[in-house]
Design a protein around this motif. Structure first.
Motif, PDB file in Angstrom:
ATOM      1  N   GLN A 170       2.673  12.645  -4.919  1.00 36.35           N
ATOM      2  CA  GLN A 170       2.872  12.435  -2.975  1.00 36.35           C
ATOM      3  C   GLN A 170       2.515  14.617  -3.136  1.00 36.35           C
ATOM      4  O   GLN A 170       1.809  15.502  -2.242  1.00 36.35           O
ATOM      5  CB  GLN A 170       3.815  12.560  -2.436  1.00 36.35           C
ATOM      6  N   TYR A 181      -8.103   6.820  -2.920  1.00 38.43           N
ATOM      7  CA  TYR A 181      -8.518   6.042  -2.320  1.00 38.43           C
ATOM      8  C   TYR A 181      -8.880   4.927  -2.352  1.00 38.43           C
ATOM      9  O   TYR A 181      -8.911   4.780  -3.334  1.00 38.43           O
ATOM     10  CB  TYR A 181      -9.486   6.666  -0.784  1.00 38.43           C
ATOM     11  N   ARG A 210       0.674  -1.130  -0.439  1.00 41.17           N
ATOM     12  CA  ARG A 210       0.394   0.420   0.073  1.00 41.17           C
ATOM     13  C   ARG A 210       0.610   1.462  -0.157  1.00 41.17           C
ATOM     14  O   ARG A 210      -0.218   2.234  -0.907  1.00 41.17           O
ATOM     15  CB  ARG A 210      -0.776  -0.105   1.560  1.00 41.17           C
ATOM     16  N   GLN A 211       1.948   1.207   0.672  1.00 42.16           N
ATOM     17  CA  GLN A 211       2.755   2.062   1.142  1.00 42.16           C
ATOM     18  C   GLN A 211       3.653   2.374  -0.750  1.00 42.16           C
ATOM     19  O   GLN A 211       3.435   3.377  -0.985  1.00 42.16           O
ATOM     20  CB  GLN A 211       3.448   2.097   2.433  1.00 42.16           C
ATOM     21  N   GLN A 248       2.540   1.531  -3.491  1.00 42.18           N
ATOM     22  CA  GLN A 248       1.749   1.846  -4.493  1.00 42.18           C
ATOM     23  C   GLN A 248       1.015   3.514  -4.114  1.00 42.18           C
ATOM     24  O   GLN A 248       1.364   4.296  -5.119  1.00 42.18           O
ATOM     25  CB  GLN A 248       0.890   1.435  -4.358  1.00 42.18           C
ATOM     26  N   ASN A 249       1.185   3.930  -3.450  1.00 40.69           N
ATOM     27  CA  ASN A 249       0.842   5.569  -2.699  1.00 40.69           C
ATOM     28  C   ASN A 249       2.249   6.061  -2.620  1.00 40.69           C
ATOM     29  O   ASN A 249       2.029   7.352  -3.451  1.00 40.69           O
ATOM     30  CB  ASN A 249       0.357   5.973  -1.293  1.00 40.69           C
ATOM     31  N   ASN A 250       3.408   5.375  -2.693  1.00 41.23           N
ATOM     32  CA  ASN A 250       4.186   6.254  -3.459  1.00 41.23           C
ATOM     33  C   ASN A 250       4.594   6.686  -5.171  1.00 41.23           C
ATOM     34  O   ASN A 250       4.883   7.264  -5.284  1.00 41.23           O
ATOM     35  CB  ASN A 250       5.292   5.684  -3.348  1.00 41.23           C
TER      36      ASN A 250
END
Length: 556
Positions: free
Chosen positions: A317, A332, A308-309, A311-313
């Motif tokens: 950002q 989300y 998750r981290q 993919q979020n990165n």
């Protein structure tokens, strides 16, 4: 009717042109039980009479009710039916809607190639048979699971492995009216001294006297049950010794003694004991693996959190600050990872590129395609002179198409390029939700503009082709991109009901849709905050069923 006729699958063809209908009938009548309908209403009547069809082939353009609407009405009643749509090149919008809603297995364009159509129908039949086979297997598994639950329900209260073993011998002893029972554990392919006893009349020396060791040794060697007459405590009866085996691995040996000569175990009871012993073996194996499974689940959760981290990165950002425009974006996933993504890219020559995409499905598979798509998109945008959005979309389909098609996935994507100097916007849309455009200078009664230049999603056809949309933005304009997780979110609405002449307020939940999203936007304070808008939607959406992504471009 012969046996061959009974084995034929049922196929229905629907077309308002008699020649086409007759041609379709003659093409498949030898291999299928074919039903013909000249319109959608007649087709629905045939379904009412004949029930489920293996395959439905329907023309798209018909009077009264078109093909996609007909097929959509069959989804809930006959979910296993395979649906094929006959369509023309001009029906792109209907085709996109049908594919996205899961109503159509495949489509074929008119005039069709007979061999290609036959091959497509054979593929549909193979899929139908596989679905039916899997459904039957699922029913069988559910029956076995029901039996397993009945056996294990009594022992699930035990947390520790030893207490579970004692519960096993107690439960089986009671279930089969045994006088005495013994469960001896096997570890590392040898009988251990660990034993668990069951007695209807406990006594001080019962543990030592009930010990049918020769039979236990025999079953240990053969892994087959043994039934023999026995004399125990001066009483004639029966010994039944059965192995507890799971996946060819002997876990324990169960010995039961029955002292009632009038009610000896019959063959059916012995079969049932063996069957229940198999279920007990599964329960024991599960108990033994419980701890390791817990550890693995913790490891998976930790790895998903890392995913998750990561993919979020992959997403931006921080968003760029460009004179004359303001960009906002939120994403989300519905699970730890998902298939939605957005991109905000400022090219060295000053153009601002925006994109919002949605990979079909959820979870890890969608996330992998999302990572590939965003990586390829950034590579294309990093070129000294990036291609036009529609040509860039072709490149992405060429790079991802084979993998998407082979995995039955697709990507809806909208890409836009904005020139801050000329305020010209160029965009391409691959089956994604229409972007919304409005001006802050408009009154509330003025509806937003939908950018409707659109083609099919990536991964549907080997070659993707469409024209780019072009327009010029003015100061005060806002352009909004969303994924279907926003527009398909369930939100509450207050509806008045009149009961016994008394007005009461009730809460109903309905899909937001783009019209509902526009109403929410109009109610938001200015300047528009996407985070506040999404928070409002999520507060009403008790369960987030899909990834949610939203991106806006405001021109000053």
């Amino acid at each position: 009717m012969g046996e061959k006729e009974l084995d034929k699958l049922k196929l229905m063809v629907v077309d308002d042109e008699p020649d086409n209908l007759d041609l379709l009938y003659r093409s498949f009548r030898r291999d299928f039980k074919v039903f013909r309908a000249k319109n959608a209403i007649e087709a629905l009547k045939i379904l009412d009479q004949e029930g489920e069809m293996a395959v439905i082939i329907s023309d798209q353009r018909m009077p009264g009710m078109n093909g996609t609407e007909l097929l959509s009405r069959t989804v809930d009643r006959f979910p296993d039916t395979i649906r094929i749509l006959l369509t023309g090149f001009t029906d792109v919008e209907d085709l996109v809607d049908a594919i996205n809603s899961g109503q159509v297995f495949k489509y074929i364009t008119k005039p069709w190639n007979p061999e290609r159509l036959r091959g497509l129908v054979e593929q549909a039949c193979d899929t139908y048979r596989l679905v039916k086979k899997r459904t039957w297997e699922l029913r069988q598994a559910l029956q076995r699971e029901s039996l397993f639950n009945a056996v294990t329900r009594a022992i699930q209260e035990s947390v520790e492995y030893d207490s579970m073993l004692q519960k096993v011998v107690d439960t089986l002893g009671q279930a089969f009216s045994a006088t005495d029972g013994l469960l001896r554990i096997v570890e590392s392919d040898r009988l251990t001294d660990k034993q668990f006893f069951y007695h209807t009349l406990p006594s001080a020396n019962s543990h030592s006297t009930f010990a049918p060791q020769p039979l236990i040794e025999k079953v240990f060697q053969s892994q087959k049950h043994q039934l023999t007459a026995a004399l125990y405590n001066s009483n004639a009866g029966q010994y039944l010794v059965v192995p507890l085996v799971y996946q060819q691995h002997l876990l324990a040996v169960l010995a039961l003694y029955h002292s009632d000569q009038q009610q000896l175990w019959q063959d059916q009871e012995i079969q049932l004991i063996n069957s229940v012993a198999e279920q007990a073996s599964l329960a024991l194996s599960q108990a033994k693996l419980y701890q390791s499974l817990q550890e693995k689940q913790q490891q998976i959760r930790a790895e998903l959190e890392v995913a998750r981290q990561i993919q979020n990165n992959l997403l931006r950002q921080t968003l760029p600050e460009i004179a004359g425009v303001k960009v906002q974006a939120c994403c989300y996933p519905a699970r730890e990872v998902g298939g939605d993504f957005f991109e905000v890219f400022v090219h060295s020559k000053g153009n601002l590129w925006l994109a919002v995409g949605d990979v079909s499905g959820k979870g890890v598979p969608a996330a992998l395609f999302m990572a590939s798509a965003i990586s390829l998109l950034r590579r294309e945008l990093s070129q000294e002179a990036p291609a036009e959005p529609n040509l860039l979309m072709q490149n992405l389909n060429h790079a991802l198409g084979d993998d998407l098609i082979s995995n039955n996935c697709f990507i809806t994507l909208v890409i836009a390029c904005y020139n801050p100097t000329t305020r010209e916007l160029t965009y391409a849309n691959a089956g994604h939700i229409y972007p919304l455009l409005w001006s802050c200078q408009d009154t509330i009664s003025v509806p937003p503009k939908y950018l409707k230049v659109r083609s099919i999603p990536l991964g549907i056809l080997p070659h993707w082709q469409a024209e780019a949309g072009r327009l010029t933005l003015d100061a005060g304009d806002t352009l909004l991109f969303t994924s279907d997780g926003i527009t398909e979110a369930k939100i509450s609405t207050k509806v008045k009901h009149k009961i016994n002449e008394n007005d009461t307020n009730a809460i109903e939940y309905s899909m937001l849709n783009q019209e509902g999203l526009w109403q929410l936007i109009q109610q938001q304070p200015q300047p528009l905050s996407l985070q506040n808008l999404l928070t409002l939607i999520q507060a009403d959406n008790q369960i987030q069923e899909d990834d949610q992504t939203i991106l806006s471009l405001e021109v000053f």
